[in-house]
Enzyme design. Sequence first.
Site, PDB file in Angstrom:
ATOM      1  N   GLY A 243      61.890  76.439  49.805  1.00  0.00           N
ATOM      2  CA  GLY A 243      61.833  74.995  49.654  1.00  0.00           C
ATOM      3  C   GLY A 243      60.735  74.400  50.517  1.00  0.00           C
ATOM      4  CB  CYS A 244      58.764  71.295  50.126  1.00  0.00           C
ATOM      5  SG  CYS A 244      60.086  70.140  49.702  1.00  0.00           S
TER       6      CYS A 244
END
Length: 356
Positions: free
Chosen positions: A163-164
């Site tokens: 995930g970012c």
Amino acid sequence: MNVINDGKSPSEAAIKVGILGGTGFSGVELTRLILQHPSTKLVMVASPSGDGGPLAKHQPSLRGLTQLTLSPMPKALSDWPQVDVIFLCLPHGVSRDLVPTIPPAAKVIDLSGDFRINDGEVFAKYYGISPPSSDWQKRFVYGLPEVVGKLKIEAAHYVANPGCFATAVTLGLAPLVARNLIESRVIVDAKTGSTGAGAKPSITTQHATRTNSFYGYKSFAHQHVPEIKQTLANLDAGWGDGFVFQAHSTPLVRGIFASIYARLRPGTSASCVARAFGEYYGESPFIRISEGSPNVNWTRGSNFVDLGWVEERSELIVFSALDNLGKGAAGQAVQNMNLMFGLAETSGLWQAGGVP
């Protein structure tokens, strides 16, 4: 199905690529990167709304660059073209059921959260859906090369793209956790741009409510928290107690900026911190060390992560900036593909961010 070479010679277009979920923000960015990659041939872009019409109709920025059509999602093995790697840019919960139906010879890079969390109960708590089967989850390698290790990704057939927020925070903390330089109490204040919410319109993403707006969300419930804890616990089994993460929505379009607050262990000097970051990321081409705080604009449109820090006595603040669609999603997926196919890690990604 319309398959073209997109202007590349056969020797340069060795890796045949399929993208599922090609109309979302990550899918659009990934399509752009694959089309300009020197060693790929894009043979399929599919979407649940795929109607066989020109891909450039759905992604106008690609006009003049490709004649591919936007295909419907494959429903049977016979629907698939010959592909070497498949990128899944789909909502959470879709990849979980789709992956077992994908041609087994094709490598898979999943950009959703479906295969990131090892513990099924933890996954269900944070994502609100049932987890994938343990047999399938175990096949996936977590695709954060700078922390997990490039050799594991090179040997992987299935990769769970991080995930970012998890990428930004984990990279900001990994050298410190690995060398036991900070105490367990860590507070993260992280901001994201509107593209982090996806392409599907909502009240929180439309211009009228997003512009000039700033607010926190998912307090103590963000799905990237267990991802961060799980990865860093592999560096220090006792790490994770006292970790607090708060995400904020900002008027930015793309970008992640995290301020990470920690306390240094007694006897840890500023030079220890600098040495830890320098040595830990010495072989990582996409990590750039800044003096003090970086600027999120420096990374926009690139695969770079800019890390910096300041300290005063035992107090430490680490800053981490990246593009949520670049290193936080599509760029990192291409980086993982490069490693999985024995290419230079930087292939197709060695470009500066856009400033201003």
